[in-house]
Write an enzyme that holds these catalytic residues in place. Structure first.
Site, mmCIF file in Angstrom:
data_model
loop_
_atom_site.group_PDB
_atom_site.id
_atom_site.type_symbol
_atom_site.label_atom_id
_atom_site.label_comp_id
_atom_site.label_asym_id
_atom_site.label_seq_id
_atom_site.Cartn_x
_atom_site.Cartn_y
_atom_site.Cartn_z
ATOM 1 N N SER A 88 -1.562 -30.185 -23.656
ATOM 2 C CA SER A 88 -2.038 -28.814 -23.490
ATOM 3 C C SER A 88 -1.029 -27.745 -23.874
ATOM 4 C CB SER A 88 -2.471 -28.591 -22.033
ATOM 5 O OG SER A 88 -1.381 -28.783 -21.150
ATOM 6 N N HIS B 243 -8.392 -30.998 -23.366
ATOM 7 C CA HIS B 243 -8.267 -30.112 -24.524
ATOM 8 C C HIS B 243 -8.804 -30.746 -25.806
ATOM 9 C CE1 HIS B 243 -6.112 -26.595 -22.939
ATOM 10 N NE2 HIS B 243 -5.618 -27.443 -22.066
ATOM 11 N N LYS C 187 -13.376 -25.862 -20.180
ATOM 12 C CA LYS C 187 -12.698 -25.338 -21.373
ATOM 13 C C LYS C 187 -13.728 -25.160 -22.481
ATOM 14 C CE LYS C 187 -8.057 -26.871 -20.118
ATOM 15 N NZ LYS C 187 -8.327 -27.241 -18.709
#
Length: 391
Positions: free
Chosen positions: A180, A208, A239
């Site tokens: 990340s 991610h 996310k």
């Protein structure tokens, strides 16, 4: 009230060093631009990779869910808090990730904690990449398993750890799929090869990578063509998915076990209807609007190339997570402040989130950004970088 003087001393030291930061409240919805202190600025710090936080299909799904089912669920999943929509989401996630089953937790953080603390005992060993996310580290701390840490993406060191761990009941290798803070991708093919050689389990946190890598955003396992060869996949719904939560995708056996033993799952109220239905719709969008991921990668290549041409150090990034590494902690925050002055919201990241001497401004472009916005951001980076002597 007395008693917290020792904490205030530490805060005062942070202020003196220039590393104390206040929260920055946004005054608008999350988008390619946001309003900060009454000023519209280009957003380069959100995890809203595909712009789904404000996608019209997710908005409608959330609103319809509230109208039909209310604001909350009123219970934990194992008592009276499982709605049919929760099982629909988990079935959809399992199909999406090409696994037998999945289970949704309240966040990606609690997913890692819940999985690791449940499945490991003193008879086992967990082998973790040195730069794994804090949620993995804290999850490991909750276990009574033995622990080994291998050098970041160093496969020789991973093999050493596996060789030294042959006497344990189970060996579990844990890694981020995309790291990340640096934006590099774990060497999963080699990790899988070593795991199969030494009969170890693999757990990949694709926070991610979900919505970013792989077919329709299925993540790093699919990206490398390793479906069916990684035992545990953790993902986030917070996310690129654009909403809230985390999930684990794996075998039916593991999911059934976690329903009974995963403490964050057992002792937390289930996701409200708006969140759950918006997550379902987000998966539909990933399947039906792949052009969003294509736009994300087009923007990533343009912005990354621009930063490198200006002379910034972007490390080993291979993804939309692109750090601009400056080293000094105070300088990284000064850089962030200067960028905001010039119309770009890009937060500084310093110790303890990253190692001392590796402070940076971390940027994440999204599918929402226009080419004009990204060029304006590059112009701001050039101006601020030259003023502070970074380039």
């Amino acid at each position: 009230m007395k008693g917290f003087e020792y904490l205030q001393e530490e805060l005062d030291a942070m202020k003196k060093e220039g590393t104390f930061r206040k929260l920055v409240p946004l005054e608008s919805e999350q988008g390619s631009k946001v309003v900060v202190n009454g000023k519209e600025v280009i957003q380069l710090s959100s995890n809203n990779y595909l712009g789904l936080t404000s996608h019209p299909r997710l908005r409608k799904a959330a609103l319809d869910a509230v109208e039909q089912y209310g604001a909350g669920t009123g219970s934990v999943r194992t008592i009276a808090g499982t709605l049919t929509m929760h099982e629909e989401l988990e079935k959809k996630l399992a199909e999406f990730k090409h696994t037998e089953a999945s289970l949704v937790f309240q966040s990606g953080f609690t997913t890692n904690q819940g999985v690791l603390s449940a499945i490991l005992s003193p008879e086992d060993v967990v082998i973790s990449d040195a730069l794994n996310h804090a949620s993995i580290i804290d999850g490991i701390r909750l276990t009574k398993a033995a622990r080994k840490v291998y050098k970041h993406v160093d496969m020789q060191d991973l093999e050493r750890a596996l060789q030294e761990s042959k006497d344990f009941r189970k060996r579990l290798i844990v890694t981020d799929g995309v790291f990340s803070m640096d934006g590099n991708i774990a060497p999963l093919p080699k990790i899988v090869e070593l795991a199969e050689k030494y009969d170890a389990l693999i757990m990949v946190d694709d926070a991610h990578a979900s919505g970013v890598l792989g077919q329709n955003g299925r993540g790093t396992v699919n990206h490398f063509g390793l479906d069916g060869r990684v035992h545990i996949q953790v993902g986030t719904l917070s996310k690129a998915i654009g909403v809230l939560g985390g999930y684990v995708a794996s075998s039916r056996t593991l999911i059934d076990y976690l329903i009974h033993k995963g403490r964050p799952f057992l002792f937390s109220t289930s996701h409200p209807p708006a969140v759950t239905m918006a997550c379902i719709e987000a998966i539909n969008v990933l399947l039906e609007e792949p052009e969003l991921i294509e736009k994300l990668w087009d923007n990533t290549r343009f912005f990354k190339q621009g930063l490198e041409q200006l002379g910034f150090n972007t490390g080993k990034s291979e993804t939309p997570v692109t750090p601009v590494i400056v080293g000094d902690e105070a300088l990284s925050h000064q850089f962030s402040d200067k960028l905001l002055q010039y119309g770009v919201f890009a937060q500084g990241i310093a110790f303890p989130t990253v190692a001392k001497g590796m402070a940076r401004v971390r940027t994440i472009v999204t599918a929402q950004h226009s080419r004009e916005e990204l060029q304006a951001a590059l112009d701001a980076f050039e101006k601020a970088g030259k003023e502070l002597g970074i380039i």
